[in-house]
Design a protein around this motif. Structure first.
Motif, PDB file in Angstrom:
ATOM      1  N   THR A 278     135.894   6.953 -88.569  1.00 51.24           N
ATOM      2  CA  THR A 278     134.569   7.567 -88.646  1.00 51.24           C
ATOM      3  C   THR A 278     134.473   8.571 -89.784  1.00 51.24           C
ATOM      4  O   THR A 278     133.369   8.831 -90.286  1.00 51.24           O
ATOM      5  CB  THR A 278     134.229   8.270 -87.324  1.00 51.24           C
ATOM      6  OG1 THR A 278     135.266   9.221 -86.990  1.00 51.24           O
ATOM      7  CG2 THR A 278     134.111   7.266 -86.190  1.00 51.24           C
ATOM      8  N   LEU A 279     135.608   9.122 -90.201  1.00 51.54           N
ATOM      9  CA  LEU A 279     135.590  10.126 -91.270  1.00 51.54           C
ATOM     10  C   LEU A 279     135.662   9.483 -92.651  1.00 51.54           C
ATOM     11  O   LEU A 279     134.911   9.848 -93.564  1.00 51.54           O
ATOM     12  CB  LEU A 279     136.762  11.090 -91.069  1.00 51.54           C
ATOM     13  CG  LEU A 279     136.717  12.432 -91.802  1.00 51.54           C
ATOM     14  CD1 LEU A 279     135.472  13.225 -91.438  1.00 51.54           C
ATOM     15  CD2 LEU A 279     137.970  13.244 -91.466  1.00 51.54           C
ATOM     16  N   GLU A 342     126.628   4.681 -79.362  1.00 50.61           N
ATOM     17  CA  GLU A 342     126.407   4.583 -77.924  1.00 50.61           C
ATOM     18  C   GLU A 342     127.565   3.879 -77.229  1.00 50.61           C
ATOM     19  O   GLU A 342     127.902   4.204 -76.082  1.00 50.61           O
ATOM     20  CB  GLU A 342     125.083   3.844 -77.640  1.00 50.61           C
ATOM     21  CG  GLU A 342     125.068   2.354 -77.998  1.00 50.61           C
ATOM     22  CD  GLU A 342     124.822   2.070 -79.455  1.00 50.61           C
ATOM     23  OE1 GLU A 342     124.674   0.889 -79.809  1.00 50.61           O
ATOM     24  OE2 GLU A 342     124.782   3.029 -80.246  1.00 50.61           O
ATOM     25  N   LEU A 343     128.206   2.950 -77.921  1.00 57.41           N
ATOM     26  CA  LEU A 343     129.361   2.258 -77.353  1.00 57.41           C
ATOM     27  C   LEU A 343     130.583   3.168 -77.366  1.00 57.41           C
ATOM     28  O   LEU A 343     131.368   3.197 -76.394  1.00 57.41           O
ATOM     29  CB  LEU A 343     129.631   0.976 -78.140  1.00 57.41           C
ATOM     30  CG  LEU A 343     130.674   0.007 -77.577  1.00 57.41           C
ATOM     31  CD1 LEU A 343     130.350  -0.384 -76.145  1.00 57.41           C
ATOM     32  CD2 LEU A 343     130.757  -1.229 -78.465  1.00 57.41           C
ATOM     33  N   THR A 344     130.759   3.917 -78.423  1.00 55.98           N
ATOM     34  CA  THR A 344     131.869   4.857 -78.500  1.00 55.98           C
ATOM     35  C   THR A 344     131.741   5.956 -77.457  1.00 55.98           C
ATOM     36  O   THR A 344     132.747   6.412 -76.888  1.00 55.98           O
ATOM     37  CB  THR A 344     131.943   5.468 -79.911  1.00 55.98           C
ATOM     38  OG1 THR A 344     132.100   4.418 -80.872  1.00 55.98           O
ATOM     39  CG2 THR A 344     133.103   6.434 -80.033  1.00 55.98           C
ATOM     40  N   ARG A 524     130.566  13.958 -61.528  1.00 52.62           N
ATOM     41  CA  ARG A 524     129.934  14.628 -62.666  1.00 52.62           C
ATOM     42  C   ARG A 524     129.756  13.675 -63.846  1.00 52.62           C
ATOM     43  O   ARG A 524     129.812  14.082 -65.011  1.00 52.62           O
ATOM     44  CB  ARG A 524     130.779  15.830 -63.085  1.00 52.62           C
ATOM     45  CG  ARG A 524     130.980  16.864 -61.993  1.00 52.62           C
ATOM     46  CD  ARG A 524     129.699  17.603 -61.701  1.00 52.62           C
ATOM     47  NE  ARG A 524     129.239  18.348 -62.861  1.00 52.62           N
ATOM     48  CZ  ARG A 524     128.041  18.906 -62.963  1.00 52.62           C
ATOM     49  NH1 ARG A 524     127.175  18.791 -61.969  1.00 52.62           N
ATOM     50  NH2 ARG A 524     127.697  19.577 -64.054  1.00 52.62           N
ATOM     51  N   GLY A 525     129.530  12.412 -63.547  1.00 52.23           N
ATOM     52  CA  GLY A 525     129.452  11.401 -64.589  1.00 52.23           C
ATOM     53  C   GLY A 525     128.370  11.666 -65.611  1.00 52.23           C
ATOM     54  O   GLY A 525     128.566  11.454 -66.814  1.00 52.23           O
ATOM     55  N   GLU A 526     127.205  12.127 -65.178  1.00 47.63           N
ATOM     56  CA  GLU A 526     126.102  12.369 -66.105  1.00 47.63           C
ATOM     57  C   GLU A 526     126.447  13.470 -67.091  1.00 47.63           C
ATOM     58  O   GLU A 526     126.196  13.340 -68.301  1.00 47.63           O
ATOM     59  CB  GLU A 526     124.841  12.727 -65.329  1.00 47.63           C
ATOM     60  CG  GLU A 526     123.617  12.905 -66.214  1.00 47.63           C
ATOM     61  CD  GLU A 526     122.361  13.231 -65.408  1.00 47.63           C
ATOM     62  OE1 GLU A 526     121.309  13.417 -66.032  1.00 47.63           O
ATOM     63  OE2 GLU A 526     122.452  13.288 -64.168  1.00 47.63           O
ATOM     64  N   ALA A 527     127.038  14.564 -66.608  1.00 49.75           N
ATOM     65  CA  ALA A 527     127.406  15.668 -67.500  1.00 49.75           C
ATOM     66  C   ALA A 527     128.494  15.237 -68.482  1.00 49.75           C
ATOM     67  O   ALA A 527     128.435  15.573 -69.673  1.00 49.75           O
ATOM     68  CB  ALA A 527     127.879  16.859 -66.673  1.00 49.75           C
ATOM     69  N   VAL A 528     129.475  14.487 -67.996  1.00 48.34           N
ATOM     70  CA  VAL A 528     130.535  14.016 -68.883  1.00 48.34           C
ATOM     71  C   VAL A 528     129.975  13.067 -69.928  1.00 48.34           C
ATOM     72  O   VAL A 528     130.338  13.123 -71.110  1.00 48.34           O
ATOM     73  CB  VAL A 528     131.652  13.336 -68.070  1.00 48.34           C
ATOM     74  CG1 VAL A 528     132.716  12.762 -68.996  1.00 48.34           C
ATOM     75  CG2 VAL A 528     132.284  14.316 -67.093  1.00 48.34           C
ATOM     76  N   MET A 529     129.049  12.206 -69.527  1.00 43.94           N
ATOM     77  CA  MET A 529     128.463  11.262 -70.471  1.00 43.94           C
ATOM     78  C   MET A 529     127.632  11.984 -71.534  1.00 43.94           C
ATOM     79  O   MET A 529     127.600  11.554 -72.700  1.00 43.94           O
ATOM     80  CB  MET A 529     127.610  10.236 -69.728  1.00 43.94           C
ATOM     81  CG  MET A 529     127.245   9.018 -70.554  1.00 43.94           C
ATOM     82  SD  MET A 529     128.669   8.013 -71.018  1.00 43.94           S
ATOM     83  CE  MET A 529     129.034   7.214 -69.450  1.00 43.94           C
ATOM     84  N   ARG A 530     126.957  13.058 -71.158  1.00 42.16           N
ATOM     85  CA  ARG A 530     126.236  13.841 -72.165  1.00 42.16           C
ATOM     86  C   ARG A 530     127.211  14.419 -73.191  1.00 42.16           C
ATOM     87  O   ARG A 530     126.924  14.437 -74.392  1.00 42.16           O
ATOM     88  CB  ARG A 530     125.452  14.980 -71.496  1.00 42.16           C
ATOM     89  CG  ARG A 530     124.180  14.537 -70.789  1.00 42.16           C
ATOM     90  CD  ARG A 530     123.254  15.719 -70.570  1.00 42.16           C
ATOM     91  NE  ARG A 530     123.903  16.767 -69.781  1.00 42.16           N
ATOM     92  CZ  ARG A 530     123.833  16.864 -68.454  1.00 42.16           C
ATOM     93  NH1 ARG A 530     123.143  15.971 -67.762  1.00 42.16           N
ATOM     94  NH2 ARG A 530     124.448  17.845 -67.818  1.00 42.16           N
ATOM     95  N   TYR A 531     128.346  14.894 -72.699  1.00 47.26           N
ATOM     96  CA  TYR A 531     129.345  15.456 -73.607  1.00 47.26           C
ATOM     97  C   TYR A 531     129.894  14.378 -74.541  1.00 47.26           C
ATOM     98  O   TYR A 531     130.004  14.596 -75.760  1.00 47.26           O
ATOM     99  CB  TYR A 531     130.478  16.069 -72.792  1.00 47.26           C
ATOM    100  CG  TYR A 531     131.565  16.710 -73.642  1.00 47.26           C
ATOM    101  CD1 TYR A 531     131.468  18.029 -74.034  1.00 47.26           C
ATOM    102  CD2 TYR A 531     132.678  15.979 -74.046  1.00 47.26           C
ATOM    103  CE1 TYR A 531     132.457  18.617 -74.811  1.00 47.26           C
ATOM    104  CE2 TYR A 531     133.664  16.550 -74.828  1.00 47.26           C
ATOM    105  CZ  TYR A 531     133.544  17.865 -75.195  1.00 47.26           C
ATOM    106  OH  TYR A 531     134.522  18.439 -75.973  1.00 47.26           O
ATOM    107  N   ALA A 536     130.331  11.475 -79.762  1.00 46.13           N
ATOM    108  CA  ALA A 536     130.199  10.269 -80.588  1.00 46.13           C
ATOM    109  C   ALA A 536     129.190  10.481 -81.705  1.00 46.13           C
ATOM    110  O   ALA A 536     129.385  10.018 -82.844  1.00 46.13           O
ATOM    111  CB  ALA A 536     129.783   9.089 -79.719  1.00 46.13           C
ATOM    112  N   SER A 537     128.095  11.173 -81.408  1.00 46.50           N
ATOM    113  CA  SER A 537     127.090  11.423 -82.436  1.00 46.50           C
ATOM    114  C   SER A 537     127.662  12.235 -83.594  1.00 46.50           C
ATOM    115  O   SER A 537     127.402  11.940 -84.766  1.00 46.50           O
ATOM    116  CB  SER A 537     125.891  12.152 -81.815  1.00 46.50           C
ATOM    117  OG  SER A 537     124.926  12.466 -82.793  1.00 46.50           O
TER     118      SER A 537
END
Length: 573
Positions: A278-279, A342-344, A524-531, A536-537
């Protein structure tokens, strides 16, 4: 006192905390070397305290990396107080913060498990585990290729000792193979890094990323060859097929706490591949954009298929855990090859969950093998004609059993309900490794499948590579479920004359904690997914990383003030 001043003090001290994950285990290992061999309790107390403190530091750094967006999400530390890109640089972002926390938790649980008995099975276990932690932390924090090589070697040197910790011919044989393969990988690392330096004139990762678009067309083929050579070293460590033939024999022969820590080593290879791809080869890399992505995607899928077939063909729990490492690593490499944020993000949710599940499975595998290798409970093969496959499997386990320094099979003390506890832990590990609902393994795989097969009307057509990965993820889960269910039936339900499992509380607690963390990931799946989405972004927009590194400035001193163009600091007479 209000929280404002305290928070400002914490924020001011936080950059200096970045060096703690490296210095803390290093100093601890040095202190432990001064203690006598028989001071087991003192060594254990010091090592455990340092591991707990390392976990606290990792939590603090993760909290710091979450604060704000853009450059504020990065922490840059210059240990030598030299200008970028000439000196050593440590960089903290959301990805390295996540990996630091994962390494700290798995290492702490493996160390706690070892305190039941394994830390006495050989010399220098505690210094080796601390050096291993230091190498892992350094690899996740470093911002240049040279120091990545240094921490890579530190990590490998400690793993050599941990793999040979204990006794048994299978451990020595697989250890020699492991050392040979990693020495070759280290040589390739040096060759690739030197070639990159010859083309770009720097080893700082951010500086390389900034210079790659400016590389002359005549030198671009040499740059790609250098990156390919460098990648082979990390693909071998990340267990890509066919470079992973060493992994299962080595990991299944190692002691349980060592194997649990080794589950992190493949993730170092995956981490570096994700970081550098990615870098260096982002859309901003010009003619080098996306270099190697297709090879990584298809190689990861081949690795995933190999690991799934290996699980289906295995019966020993330790070998099943080794192939589970390959399945996890193959899934992650294939996803990285698609280079889609989104996949990463889904893969980054899957990474810690699968790592903790496999680490717990390695610890659990020894407890299961111990029950089958207890001499008091072994039955002669001729008495088991009706259960010949089970008898052959038992004999194979007995020949490869882990032994302590007295060449005796490790036996704990029976506790009430031990069979039920082990059975419940095995069911949870099966659900996590196979990706069955409702635990985090299912959520991670479902998120990856959702990203591969978007349901929106305006979504682009699904490629053949996406369909291939979807099929492999589903089939690998099916194979894992079949293999683990078969093993569970043989160990827990097969009609054999045995009593309660032999178990110590200190051995079961780490397994329970790792499984509980996977349950927490589910809740806490939603919070982890936000992180992970934010992580990834930032990875696929490397300008923030590059700007943060180049904006770091050394502190003015009497020797560098003139070069920095600032007044020299006053010195006391």
């Amino acid at each position: 006192m209000t929280g404002g001043p305290i928070q400002s003090i914490v924020v001011a001290l936080m950059p200096h905390l970045m060096i703690a994950p490296i210095l803390l285990p290093l100093v601890t290992a040095c202190v432990l070397l001064f203690l006598r061999d028989r001071q087991h309790r003192t060594k254990a107390a010091i090592s455990l305290f340092a591991a707990v403190l390392n976990l606290a530091v990792a939590l603090a750094l993760l909290w710091w990396s979450k604060q704000g967006d853009g450059p504020s999400a990065f922490g840059v530390y210059l240990p030598g107080n030299w200008d970028v890109p000439f000196g050593i640089v440590l960089v903290l972002d959301r990805l390295s913060g996540l990996m630091l926390l994962l390494a700290a938790m798995v290492a702490l649980m493996a160390l706690f498990f070892a305190l039941a008995r394994w830390h006495k099975a050989g010399a220098h276990f505690h210094p080796l585990i601390q050096i291993q932690i230091m190498g892992l932390n350094g690899a996740f924090l470093t911002g240049d290729l040279f120091n990545l090589f240094v921490f890579f070697e530190v990590m490998l040197a400690a793993s050599y000792g941990l793999l040979l910790h204990g006794s048994g011919p299978s451990r020595v044989k697989s250890g020699l193979h492991y050392i040979s393969i990693n020495l070759v990988a280290s040589s390739l690392f040096l060759i690739g890094a030197s070639m990159i330096y010859g083309v770009t004139g720097t080893l700082n990762m951010a500086d390389i990323a900034a210079r790659i678009p400016q590389v002359a067309a005549a030198d671009r083929a040499l740059l790609h060859a250098a990156c390919a050579v460098l990648a082979v070293a990390f693909l071998a460590k990340a267990a890509m097929w066919p470079l992973n033939f060493w992994l299962v024999p080595a990991y299944s022969s190692a002691s349980a706490p060592s194997a649990a820590v080794f589950a992190l080593l493949t993730k170092v290879g995956v981490y570096v591949l994700l970081r550098l791809s990615t870098l260096f080869f982002s859309p901003e890399a010009g003619a080098s954009a996306g270099f190697g992505s297709q090879w990584l995607a298809w190689g990861g899928m081949a690795t995933l298929a190999f690991g799934a077939l290996g699980m289906l063909a295995s019966q020993r729990p330790a070998r099943l855990a080794g192939y589970a490492v390959i399945v996890s690593s193959g899934t992650l490499m294939a996803v990285i090859g698609f280079a889609r944020p989104e996949l990463t993000a889904s893969a980054l949710y899957y990474l810690p969950s699968s790592t903790m599940a496999v680490a717990a499975f390695f610890l659990l595998a020894e407890l299961m093998d111990r029950q089958r290798t207890d001499p008091a409970r072994q039955r002669a093969p001729e008495d088991e004609e009706d259960h010949l496959p089970f008898a052959l499997a038992d004999l194979e386990i007995a020949r490869t059993a882990n032994l302590d320094e007295d060449e005796e099979v490790l036996i704990g003390r029976a506790i009430p309900a031990s069979t039920a506890l082990l059975g419940l832990a095995f069911i949870c590990c099966t659900v996590l490794v196979a990706g069955l609902p409702p635990l985090s393994g299912f959520i991670g795989k479902f998120a990856m499948l959702s990203a591969l097969l978007p349901l929106q009307n305006e979504a682009p057509a699904v490629s053949s590579a996406s369909w291939a990965l979807v099929v492999l993820i589903i089939v690998s889960g099916l194979f894992a479920m079949v293999a683990l269910s078969r093993t569970g039936i043989r160990f827990f339900w097969a009609p054999m004359e045995r009593g309660a499992h032999l178990l110590r509380v200190a051995e079961f607690v780490p397994i329970a904690v790792l499984i509980a963390l996977c349950v927490l990931f589910t809740v806490r799946g939603e919070a982890v997914m936000r992180y992970t989405s934010a992580t990834a972004s930032s990875l696929y927009h490397p300008a923030g990383y590059i700007d943060a590194v180049f904006s770091a400035r050394p502190l003015p001193t009497a020797t560098n003030a003139e070069r920095l163009g600032v007044p020299a600091p006053e010195t006391r007479p």
